[in-house]
Motif scaffolding. Structure first.
Motif, PDB file in Angstrom:
ATOM      1  N   PRO A  42       0.852  -1.210   0.000  1.00 26.33           N
ATOM      2  CA  PRO A  42       0.000   0.000   0.000  1.00 26.33           C
ATOM      3  C   PRO A  42       0.882   1.253   0.000  1.00 26.33           C
ATOM      4  O   PRO A  42       1.983   1.246   0.549  1.00 26.33           O
ATOM      5  N   ILE A  43       0.394   2.315  -0.612  1.00 27.48           N
ATOM      6  CA  ILE A  43       1.129   3.579  -0.643  1.00 27.48           C
ATOM      7  C   ILE A  43       0.515   4.491   0.414  1.00 27.48           C
ATOM      8  O   ILE A  43      -0.612   4.957   0.250  1.00 27.48           O
ATOM      9  N   TYR A  44       1.259   4.771   1.474  1.00 28.28           N
ATOM     10  CA  TYR A  44       0.684   5.521   2.586  1.00 28.28           C
ATOM     11  C   TYR A  44       0.800   7.042   2.409  1.00 28.28           C
ATOM     12  O   TYR A  44      -0.015   7.783   2.932  1.00 28.28           O
ATOM     13  N   ASN A  45       1.800   7.507   1.691  1.00 28.18           N
ATOM     14  CA  ASN A  45       1.949   8.944   1.456  1.00 28.18           C
ATOM     15  C   ASN A  45       2.390   9.123   0.008  1.00 28.18           C
ATOM     16  O   ASN A  45       3.576   9.182  -0.298  1.00 28.18           O
ATOM     17  N   ILE A  46       1.413   9.202  -0.877  1.00 33.33           N
ATOM     18  CA  ILE A  46       1.695   9.290  -2.312  1.00 33.33           C
ATOM     19  C   ILE A  46       2.450  10.569  -2.640  1.00 33.33           C
ATOM     20  O   ILE A  46       3.387  10.568  -3.439  1.00 33.33           O
ATOM     21  N   ILE A  47       2.055  11.678  -2.007  1.00 31.27           N
ATOM     22  CA  ILE A  47       2.667  12.974  -2.300  1.00 31.27           C
ATOM     23  C   ILE A  47       4.167  12.949  -2.007  1.00 31.27           C
ATOM     24  O   ILE A  47       4.984  13.363  -2.838  1.00 31.27           O
ATOM     25  N   GLU A  48       4.528  12.457  -0.838  1.00 27.00           N
ATOM     26  CA  GLU A  48       5.941  12.391  -0.459  1.00 27.00           C
ATOM     27  C   GLU A  48       6.719  11.496  -1.418  1.00 27.00           C
ATOM     28  O   GLU A  48       7.831  11.814  -1.839  1.00 27.00           O
ATOM     29  N   LEU A  49       6.117  10.365  -1.776  1.00 29.96           N
ATOM     30  CA  LEU A  49       6.766   9.422  -2.691  1.00 29.96           C
ATOM     31  C   LEU A  49       7.041  10.062  -4.047  1.00 29.96           C
ATOM     32  O   LEU A  49       8.141   9.922  -4.603  1.00 29.96           O
ATOM     33  N   LEU A  50       6.068  10.780  -4.585  1.00 29.01           N
ATOM     34  CA  LEU A  50       6.248  11.416  -5.887  1.00 29.01           C
ATOM     35  C   LEU A  50       7.271  12.549  -5.806  1.00 29.01           C
ATOM     36  O   LEU A  50       8.103  12.720  -6.714  1.00 29.01           O
ATOM     37  N   GLU A  51       7.219  13.340  -4.750  1.00 31.45           N
ATOM     38  CA  GLU A  51       8.179  14.424  -4.576  1.00 31.45           C
ATOM     39  C   GLU A  51       9.609  13.881  -4.507  1.00 31.45           C
ATOM     40  O   GLU A  51      10.535  14.469  -5.060  1.00 31.45           O
ATOM     41  N   GLU A  52       9.789  12.772  -3.823  1.00 35.69           N
ATOM     42  CA  GLU A  52      11.123  12.162  -3.727  1.00 35.69           C
ATOM     43  C   GLU A  52      11.621  11.680  -5.083  1.00 35.69           C
ATOM     44  O   GLU A  52      12.825  11.525  -5.286  1.00 35.69           O
ATOM     45  N   ASN A  53      10.689  11.465  -6.004  1.00 34.30           N
ATOM     46  CA  ASN A  53      11.045  11.039  -7.356  1.00 34.30           C
ATOM     47  C   ASN A  53      10.934  12.193  -8.355  1.00 34.30           C
ATOM     48  O   ASN A  53      10.731  11.978  -9.544  1.00 34.30           O
ATOM     49  N   TYR A 100     -10.458   6.122   6.291  1.00 34.17           N
ATOM     50  CA  TYR A 100      -9.035   6.132   5.957  1.00 34.17           C
ATOM     51  C   TYR A 100      -8.409   7.330   6.647  1.00 34.17           C
ATOM     52  O   TYR A 100      -8.857   8.464   6.461  1.00 34.17           O
ATOM     53  N   VAL A 101      -7.388   7.080   7.446  1.00 34.94           N
ATOM     54  CA  VAL A 101      -6.833   8.154   8.278  1.00 34.94           C
ATOM     55  C   VAL A 101      -5.373   8.469   7.911  1.00 34.94           C
ATOM     56  O   VAL A 101      -4.624   8.987   8.719  1.00 34.94           O
ATOM     57  N   GLY A 102      -4.988   8.171   6.692  1.00 29.84           N
ATOM     58  CA  GLY A 102      -3.622   8.469   6.266  1.00 29.84           C
ATOM     59  C   GLY A 102      -3.391   9.965   6.105  1.00 29.84           C
ATOM     60  O   GLY A 102      -4.295  10.784   6.300  1.00 29.84           O
ATOM     61  N   GLU A 103      -2.176  10.323   5.729  1.00 34.80           N
ATOM     62  CA  GLU A 103      -1.819  11.727   5.544  1.00 34.80           C
ATOM     63  C   GLU A 103      -1.104  11.895   4.214  1.00 34.80           C
ATOM     64  O   GLU A 103      -0.257  11.080   3.845  1.00 34.80           O
ATOM     65  N   GLU A 104      -1.484  12.919   3.485  1.00 33.80           N
ATOM     66  CA  GLU A 104      -0.852  13.214   2.198  1.00 33.80           C
ATOM     67  C   GLU A 104      -0.164  14.568   2.300  1.00 33.80           C
ATOM     68  O   GLU A 104      -0.814  15.605   2.258  1.00 33.80           O
ATOM     69  N   ILE A 105       1.144  14.538   2.485  1.00 35.28           N
ATOM     70  CA  ILE A 105       1.891  15.778   2.675  1.00 35.28           C
ATOM     71  C   ILE A 105       3.342  15.553   2.277  1.00 35.28           C
ATOM     72  O   ILE A 105       3.856  14.436   2.356  1.00 35.28           O
ATOM     73  N   SER A 106       3.998  16.599   1.816  1.00 39.66           N
ATOM     74  CA  SER A 106       5.432  16.536   1.560  1.00 39.66           C
ATOM     75  C   SER A 106       6.096  17.783   2.131  1.00 39.66           C
ATOM     76  O   SER A 106       5.598  18.891   1.958  1.00 39.66           O
ATOM     77  N   ASN A 107       7.205  17.582   2.833  1.00 44.86           N
ATOM     78  CA  ASN A 107       7.973  18.698   3.392  1.00 44.86           C
ATOM     79  C   ASN A 107       9.273  18.925   2.623  1.00 44.86           C
ATOM     80  O   ASN A 107      10.175  19.590   3.123  1.00 44.86           O
ATOM     81  N   ARG A 108       9.362  18.357   1.422  1.00 45.19           N
ATOM     82  CA  ARG A 108      10.632  18.407   0.688  1.00 45.19           C
ATOM     83  C   ARG A 108      11.093  19.845   0.441  1.00 45.19           C
ATOM     84  O   ARG A 108      12.261  20.174   0.644  1.00 45.19           O
TER      85      ARG A 108
END
Length: 339
Positions: free
Chosen positions: A135-146, A291-299
């Motif tokens: 499962p992808i728990y933080n899609i935003i962070e994952l995409l930003e890292e890429n 669903y209680v996940g979080e979608e955020i990026s601090n990059r």
């Protein structure tokens, strides 16, 4: 970015600058002096050095998701906010000498039929993002890292998101952060827009391409063999509780789950239609729950603080790049851990 007309801006300046002079400024017929720039800075709520930024961004190949329902003025506001954010982000990366190359070629994965969509999602998961079937728990962070830029904007909920390209090599996704849009829907939208950046759908109509990107988003959220495993094969009966358990684990909406099951042949078309008829009056409002996940990026902020700590940029420059006043930036962002 503020959604003002020229008259609105003139009013915001206390009518110190007339609508006619603002028009002449826009066209480059007259140049502003320091006092005019100060008035504009205050009226538009931007730092003074906004008017002197060297980084300029042009948005290419814009793909809108439901944006056609918005007034043109609101569309332009969203695009302008996106450009301004990217100008700051790309300037920071350029200062730090960061390579912004994507881990995939834009719009290069060819789609011919539905099997290609599954292959594309699997390749994106395993070869590009390297997350396997988890499962992808933080899609935003994952995409930003890429190196895929993701920008949140608050707009009318009729707008879900859009994707665009900068400099023919930088992928950008814009999402609506409106509180009325369920988090599972936002997660679906960001992956839908990733589909626009990754897939080559040029042989399909716009409507067909949207459906392809929807299917790609569903495959990214919940891989097909995993859903087969959970369902144990084709089903003639599904309980809402098991759907909610999958939603909680994978961060996928109930409707997207059932659409996925239909596309994989786990349920019949008629069963899907019956479910969606019930969904619209029973379960749609429940999508904000479960669903209680979080979608955020601090990059961006992390890069900004790093640049200050390494004395690559001044604190005042960092505050400007973060659209904050110097005192506010120092108070809310900088806090030296040890001396």
């Amino acid at each position: 970015m503020q959604g003002y007309s020229l008259q609105d801006l003139s009013d915001r300046s206390g009518n110190t600058i007339s609508k006619q002079d603002l028009s002449r400024l826009e066209k480059g017929e007259i140049q502003p002096n320091s006092s005019i720039l100060a008035l504009l800075s205050k009226a538009l709520n931007v730092p003074l050095d906004y008017f002197f930024r060297e980084t300029s961004v042009t948005l290419e190949n814009i793909e809108f998701r439901k944006l056609q329902k918005l007034p043109v003025k609101e569309q332009e506001r969203i695009k302008s906010l996106t450009r301004e954010y990217l100008e700051r982000y790309l300037e920071l990366e350029n200062i730090l000498g960061i390579d912004v190359e994507l881990p995939f070629s834009l719009r290069a994965f060819p789609i011919i039929d539905s099997k290609d969509i599954e292959k594309a999602a699997l390749e994106m998961r395993e070869k590009v993002l390297k997350i396997g079937l988890d499962p992808i728990y933080n899609i935003i962070e994952l995409l930003e890292e890429n190196h895929i830029k993701v920008y949140w904007v608050n707009a009318n909920p009729s707008f879900s998101g859009m994707s665009t390209i900068v400099g023919s090599k930088i992928g950008v996704i814009v999402l609506n952060d409106h509180q009325d849009i369920p988090l599972v829907r936002k997660r679906f939208t960001v992956l839908h827009e990733l589909g626009h950046l990754y897939l080559n759908c040029e042989t399909f109509s716009e409507r067909e391409a949207e459906k392809i990107c929807d299917a790609f988003a569903g495959a990214m959220l919940l891989p097909g063999n995993k859903l087969w495993e959970y369902f144990g094969g084709k089903r003639s009966k599904i309980f809402i509780k098991e759907l909610k358990l999958l939603k909680e684990y994978y961060g996928i909406s109930l409707s997207a789950l059932m659409y996925r099951a239909k596309e994989l042949g786990l349920i019949s078309d008629s069963y899907f239609r019956d479910f969606m008829s019930k969904y619209n009056y029973l379960y749609r409002e429940q999508e904000k729950e479960g669903y209680v996940g979080e979608e955020i990026s601090n990059r961006f902020l992390q890069l900004l603080i790093r640049a200050v700590a390494q004395e690559i940029i001044s604190t005042s420059k960092a505050a400007s790049l973060n659209n904050q006043k110097l005192a506010e930036f120092r108070d809310k962002v900088l806090d030296i851990a040890a001396k």
